[in-house]
Design an enzyme around this catalytic site. Sequence first.
Site, PDB file in Angstrom:
ATOM      1  N   ARG A  90       0.829  -1.204   0.000  1.00  0.00           N
ATOM      2  CA  ARG A  90       0.000   0.000   0.000  1.00  0.00           C
ATOM      3  C   ARG A  90       0.861   1.251   0.000  1.00  0.00           C
ATOM      4  O   ARG A  90       0.545   2.247  -0.672  1.00  0.00           O
ATOM      5  CB  ARG A  90      -0.935  -0.020   1.207  1.00  0.00           C
ATOM      6  CG  ARG A  90      -2.090   0.987   1.127  1.00  0.00           C
ATOM      7  CD  ARG A  90      -1.721   2.351   1.675  1.00  0.00           C
ATOM      8  NE  ARG A  90      -1.214   2.261   3.017  1.00  0.00           N
ATOM      9  CZ  ARG A  90      -0.373   3.136   3.545  1.00  0.00           C
ATOM     10  NH1 ARG A  90       0.059   4.165   2.837  1.00  0.00           N
ATOM     11  NH2 ARG A  90       0.064   2.991   4.782  1.00  0.00           N
ATOM     12  N   GLU A 363       4.111  10.245   7.811  1.00  0.00           N
ATOM     13  CA  GLU A 363       3.044  11.194   7.469  1.00  0.00           C
ATOM     14  C   GLU A 363       2.395  11.799   8.713  1.00  0.00           C
ATOM     15  O   GLU A 363       1.209  12.067   8.775  1.00  0.00           O
ATOM     16  CB  GLU A 363       1.955  10.557   6.593  1.00  0.00           C
ATOM     17  CG  GLU A 363       2.423   9.601   5.532  1.00  0.00           C
ATOM     18  CD  GLU A 363       3.411  10.204   4.547  1.00  0.00           C
ATOM     19  OE1 GLU A 363       3.774  11.374   4.690  1.00  0.00           O
ATOM     20  OE2 GLU A 363       3.838   9.481   3.631  1.00  0.00           O
ATOM     21  N   PHE A 383       2.701  23.771  18.591  1.00  0.00           N
ATOM     22  CA  PHE A 383       3.829  22.995  18.087  1.00  0.00           C
ATOM     23  C   PHE A 383       5.170  23.469  18.657  1.00  0.00           C
ATOM     24  O   PHE A 383       6.084  22.688  18.811  1.00  0.00           O
ATOM     25  CB  PHE A 383       3.872  23.039  16.557  1.00  0.00           C
ATOM     26  CG  PHE A 383       2.719  22.324  15.912  1.00  0.00           C
ATOM     27  CD1 PHE A 383       2.796  20.971  15.652  1.00  0.00           C
ATOM     28  CD2 PHE A 383       1.545  22.989  15.595  1.00  0.00           C
ATOM     29  CE1 PHE A 383       1.734  20.290  15.066  1.00  0.00           C
ATOM     30  CE2 PHE A 383       0.476  22.324  15.029  1.00  0.00           C
ATOM     31  CZ  PHE A 383       0.566  20.978  14.762  1.00  0.00           C
TER      32      PHE A 383
END
Length: 385
Positions: A90, A363, A383
């Site tokens: 995949r 990802e 962040f």
Amino acid sequence: MTTDLLDIEALLSDEERATRARVRALVDREIRPHIAGWFDAAHFPTEIVPALAAEGLLGMHLHGHGCAGRSAVEYGIAMQELEAGDSGIRTFVSVQGSLAMSAIAKHGSDEQQAEWLPRMARGEAIGCFGLTEPNAGSDPGAMQTFARRDGDDWILDGAKRWIGLASIADVAVIWAQTDDGIRGFLVDTASAGFTATPIAQKLSMRASIQCDIALDGVRVPERMRLPNARGLRAPFECLNEARFGIAWGALGAARDSLEVALAYAGERQVFGRPLSGMQLTQARLAEMALELQQCQLLALHLGRRKDAGVLEPHQISMGKLASCRAAIRIAREARGILGGNGVTLDLSPMRHAANLESVRTYEGTDEVHTLVIGQALTGIPAFRG
């Protein structure tokens, strides 16, 4: 026995079920008979690329230039079926279509699209996506790869790490800092100064290729710069395509793990009765099915929103985070039900669990997606604080 206790099947169209049937048949024919050997030998089977292309899986959600132009839900269904075979297979389709081809489709010139997309859709050219660096994984804005202008060309220097397919790619989408911010470039992998070295001795994604890339004075013509790619938003748009596919794909590994555990527990006799007749085993199977179906409903909802053009990035993060968390728990629980036999490659759950350690990380890690969701809730980007 079915694991679809909520009858999610009824929510799919005939066309979506047909796509699922075609990809499932491909997996049964081309992947399942060989995947244990490929994983054991750390071999990515380039020989199956023509079959994947013939099924229209490369860039299948893109339109024009020979791409299949299928819906987001059909793309997700295909990713789920492929990952039921193996995450590494995949991942090939994801890197090729959702990253490299999407970068060209979203940010490339008409000439670049016409040159690369038809060949990539046919599997005649392979692409890779060079964003992550040795010291800039979850913080791509800190990338050190730099592109400087030299007449009509650009000179690229730097390094990338964990770049899928780089050693077999014909073209690399490389993201680099410039004097005018982050830009994207199409780099011919035969260029002088471009070196891709596969990362060896991996404990995960063994039927896949990830590489280190060295860029040592690589000369790239201006015509190979992606003209519509400006800033980090450009690669993030491609990452969101891949993350959407992962939200579906990880559930394929989870479903296959549950199905294997359910079948094994039904056949394994302990204390004079099937293992599946034990209360503790049923409790484990029930929890696995519950988590799987919850995430399948979420993935389908995201797919419908994507097809309607209203899917938002934080929603993709919710899907990726939820699916990966659930999938790795299901694969581990399935391995436990299999007992000692579960540590061999004769049965898939431990292979899936190992692969999902990578899928959960790439990802966007759990932490990154948690903060994306947190920002959507509070309006505060945490962040850097």
